[in-house]
Design a protein around this motif. Structure first.
Motif, PDB file in Angstrom:
ATOM      1  N   ARG A  56       0.830  -1.211   0.000  1.00 24.30           N
ATOM      2  CA  ARG A  56       0.000   0.000   0.000  1.00 24.30           C
ATOM      3  C   ARG A  56       0.862   1.258   0.000  1.00 24.30           C
ATOM      4  NH1 ARG A  56      -3.128  -2.891   3.792  1.00 24.30           N
ATOM      5  NH2 ARG A  56      -2.196  -1.672   5.479  1.00 24.30           N
ATOM      6  N   MET A  57       1.941   1.255   0.774  1.00 20.60           N
ATOM      7  CA  MET A  57       2.829   2.419   0.819  1.00 20.60           C
ATOM      8  C   MET A  57       3.494   2.649  -0.528  1.00 20.60           C
ATOM      9  SD  MET A  57       4.486   1.939   4.603  1.00 20.60           S
ATOM     10  CE  MET A  57       5.705   3.198   4.361  1.00 20.60           C
ATOM     11  N   GLU A  58       3.918   1.585  -1.172  1.00 23.93           N
ATOM     12  CA  GLU A  58       4.530   1.720  -2.495  1.00 23.93           C
ATOM     13  C   GLU A  58       3.525   2.260  -3.509  1.00 23.93           C
ATOM     14  OE1 GLU A  58       6.033  -2.198  -3.270  1.00 23.93           O
ATOM     15  OE2 GLU A  58       8.025  -1.675  -2.522  1.00 23.93           O
ATOM     16  N   GLU A  59       2.289   1.767  -3.451  1.00 19.72           N
ATOM     17  CA  GLU A  59       1.253   2.246  -4.372  1.00 19.72           C
ATOM     18  C   GLU A  59       0.961   3.725  -4.141  1.00 19.72           C
ATOM     19  OE1 GLU A  59      -1.980  -0.394  -3.613  1.00 19.72           O
ATOM     20  OE2 GLU A  59      -1.049  -2.070  -4.689  1.00 19.72           O
ATOM     21  N   LYS A  60       0.899   4.149  -2.881  1.00 20.28           N
ATOM     22  CA  LYS A  60       0.656   5.563  -2.581  1.00 20.28           C
ATOM     23  C   LYS A  60       1.810   6.434  -3.051  1.00 20.28           C
ATOM     24  CE  LYS A  60      -2.481   5.149   1.328  1.00 20.28           C
ATOM     25  NZ  LYS A  60      -2.701   5.471   2.749  1.00 20.28           N
ATOM     26  N   ALA A  61       3.044   5.960  -2.871  1.00 17.64           N
ATOM     27  CA  ALA A  61       4.207   6.725  -3.309  1.00 17.64           C
ATOM     28  C   ALA A  61       4.211   6.886  -4.824  1.00 17.64           C
ATOM     29  CB  ALA A  61       5.493   6.045  -2.840  1.00 17.64           C
ATOM     30  N   VAL A  62       3.892   5.817  -5.534  1.00 16.82           N
ATOM     31  CA  VAL A  62       3.851   5.879  -7.006  1.00 16.82           C
ATOM     32  C   VAL A  62       2.724   6.808  -7.460  1.00 16.82           C
ATOM     33  CG1 VAL A  62       3.342   4.521  -9.073  1.00 16.82           C
ATOM     34  CG2 VAL A  62       4.942   3.648  -7.369  1.00 16.82           C
ATOM     35  N   ALA A  63       1.572   6.722  -6.803  1.00 16.13           N
ATOM     36  CA  ALA A  63       0.450   7.590  -7.172  1.00 16.13           C
ATOM     37  C   ALA A  63       0.794   9.052  -6.915  1.00 16.13           C
ATOM     38  CB  ALA A  63      -0.804   7.192  -6.403  1.00 16.13           C
ATOM     39  N   GLY A  64       1.461   9.340  -5.805  1.00 21.27           N
ATOM     40  CA  GLY A  64       1.863  10.713  -5.499  1.00 21.27           C
ATOM     41  C   GLY A  64       2.860  11.249  -6.507  1.00 21.27           C
ATOM     42  N   ALA A  65       3.826  10.428  -6.875  1.00 20.16           N
ATOM     43  CA  ALA A  65       4.817  10.854  -7.872  1.00 20.16           C
ATOM     44  C   ALA A  65       4.164  11.069  -9.231  1.00 20.16           C
ATOM     45  CB  ALA A  65       5.926   9.809  -7.972  1.00 20.16           C
ATOM     46  N   ARG A  66       3.224  10.193  -9.581  1.00 20.09           N
ATOM     47  CA  ARG A  66       2.514  10.332 -10.856  1.00 20.09           C
ATOM     48  C   ARG A  66       1.690  11.626 -10.880  1.00 20.09           C
ATOM     49  NH1 ARG A  66       0.061   5.315 -11.333  1.00 20.09           N
ATOM     50  NH2 ARG A  66       2.034   4.575 -12.148  1.00 20.09           N
ATOM     51  N   TYR A  67       1.024  11.928  -9.760  1.00 13.55           N
ATOM     52  CA  TYR A  67       0.217  13.140  -9.682  1.00 13.55           C
ATOM     53  C   TYR A  67       1.107  14.384  -9.796  1.00 13.55           C
ATOM     54  CZ  TYR A  67      -2.799  16.770  -7.833  1.00 13.55           C
ATOM     55  OH  TYR A  67      -3.506  17.934  -7.672  1.00 13.55           O
ATOM     56  N   THR A  71       0.907  17.164 -12.788  1.00 12.27           N
ATOM     57  CA  THR A  71       0.678  18.574 -12.470  1.00 12.27           C
ATOM     58  C   THR A  71       1.767  19.438 -13.071  1.00 12.27           C
ATOM     59  OG1 THR A  71      -0.414  17.966 -10.413  1.00 12.27           O
ATOM     60  CG2 THR A  71       0.362  20.221 -10.596  1.00 12.27           C
ATOM     61  N   ILE A  72       3.017  19.006 -12.946  1.00 13.44           N
ATOM     62  CA  ILE A  72       4.125  19.784 -13.500  1.00 13.44           C
ATOM     63  C   ILE A  72       4.047  19.820 -15.024  1.00 13.44           C
ATOM     64  CG2 ILE A  72       6.639  19.776 -13.806  1.00 13.44           C
ATOM     65  CD1 ILE A  72       6.814  18.829 -10.877  1.00 13.44           C
ATOM     66  N   ARG A  73       3.657  18.726 -15.647  1.00 14.57           N
ATOM     67  CA  ARG A  73       3.549  18.703 -17.106  1.00 14.57           C
ATOM     68  C   ARG A  73       2.381  19.562 -17.608  1.00 14.57           C
ATOM     69  NH1 ARG A  73       6.757  14.786 -19.623  1.00 14.57           N
ATOM     70  NH2 ARG A  73       7.701  13.358 -18.132  1.00 14.57           N
ATOM     71  N   GLU A  74       1.304  19.660 -16.817  1.00 16.84           N
ATOM     72  CA  GLU A  74       0.168  20.487 -17.218  1.00 16.84           C
ATOM     73  C   GLU A  74       0.444  21.971 -17.020  1.00 16.84           C
ATOM     74  OE1 GLU A  74      -3.227  19.125 -15.047  1.00 16.84           O
ATOM     75  OE2 GLU A  74      -3.268  17.181 -16.060  1.00 16.84           O
ATOM     76  N   SER A  79       5.066  25.955 -12.520  1.00 18.22           N
ATOM     77  CA  SER A  79       5.957  25.152 -11.677  1.00 18.22           C
ATOM     78  C   SER A  79       7.346  25.774 -11.601  1.00 18.22           C
ATOM     79  CB  SER A  79       6.070  23.727 -12.222  1.00 18.22           C
ATOM     80  OG  SER A  79       4.808  23.114 -12.268  1.00 18.22           O
ATOM     81  N   ILE A  80       7.838  26.244 -12.729  1.00 18.50           N
ATOM     82  CA  ILE A  80       9.143  26.904 -12.749  1.00 18.50           C
ATOM     83  C   ILE A  80       9.092  28.172 -11.918  1.00 18.50           C
ATOM     84  CG2 ILE A  80      10.815  28.117 -14.213  1.00 18.50           C
ATOM     85  CD1 ILE A  80      10.104  26.066 -16.413  1.00 18.50           C
ATOM     86  N   GLY A  81       8.017  28.919 -12.062  1.00 20.80           N
ATOM     87  CA  GLY A  81       7.868  30.163 -11.297  1.00 20.80           C
ATOM     88  C   GLY A  81       7.806  29.907  -9.794  1.00 20.80           C
ATOM     89  N   ILE A  82       7.071  28.900  -9.397  1.00 17.64           N
ATOM     90  CA  ILE A  82       6.978  28.571  -7.971  1.00 17.64           C
ATOM     91  C   ILE A  82       8.341  28.112  -7.447  1.00 17.64           C
ATOM     92  CG2 ILE A  82       5.993  26.925  -6.322  1.00 17.64           C
ATOM     93  CD1 ILE A  82       3.394  27.088  -7.994  1.00 17.64           C
ATOM     94  N   GLY A  83       9.016  27.277  -8.212  1.00 18.38           N
ATOM     95  CA  GLY A  83      10.352  26.825  -7.804  1.00 18.38           C
ATOM     96  C   GLY A  83      11.321  27.984  -7.685  1.00 18.38           C
ATOM     97  N   PHE A  84      11.274  28.902  -8.642  1.00 16.61           N
ATOM     98  CA  PHE A  84      12.137  30.082  -8.597  1.00 16.61           C
ATOM     99  C   PHE A  84      11.813  30.943  -7.387  1.00 16.61           C
ATOM    100  CE2 PHE A  84      12.933  34.553  -9.647  1.00 16.61           C
ATOM    101  CZ  PHE A  84      14.302  34.495  -9.877  1.00 16.61           C
TER     102      PHE A  84
END
Length: 97
Positions: A56-67, A71-74, A79-84
């Motif tokens: 379950r922890m691995e599935e949640k980690a993968v889902a979080g990374a995918r999300y 989000t960054i691709r959309e 995302s660049i502005g927030i990081g900056f």
């Protein structure tokens, strides 16, 4: 330590624990005794529970990374502005100390 590091360490520890528990179960397979049988049953149940938790922890980690990736691709420029902005803020705060 970050939360991701803690989760990663916990998953690694669970995997090591499950391998050790399986080794104990195999080593005591031929031994008889009521207490040993009860202990083996409890260990077997705990092992299955730990494996399910790890999955379950691995599935949640993968889902979080995918999300996060989606989000960054959309919103790449946001995302660049927030990081900056966060980097600039941290830089200013560190420079003042």
């Amino acid at each position: 330590m970050t939360n991701a590091t803690n989760v990663e360490r916990l998953m690694k520890d669970l995997k090591v624990l499950s391998r050790d528990a399986e080794a104990i179960l195999h080593a005591t397979a031929g031994q008889a005794g009521e207490k040993l049988g009860d202990l083996r049953d409890r260990l077997s149940g705990a092992l299955e529970s730990a494996k399910a938790t790890c999955r379950r922890m691995e599935e949640k980690a993968v889902a979080g990374a995918r999300y996060a990736d989606e989000t960054i691709r959309e919103h790449p420029y946001e995302s660049i502005g927030i990081g900056f902005g966060v980097g600039l803020l941290i830089g200013v705060l560190v420079a003042r100390w």
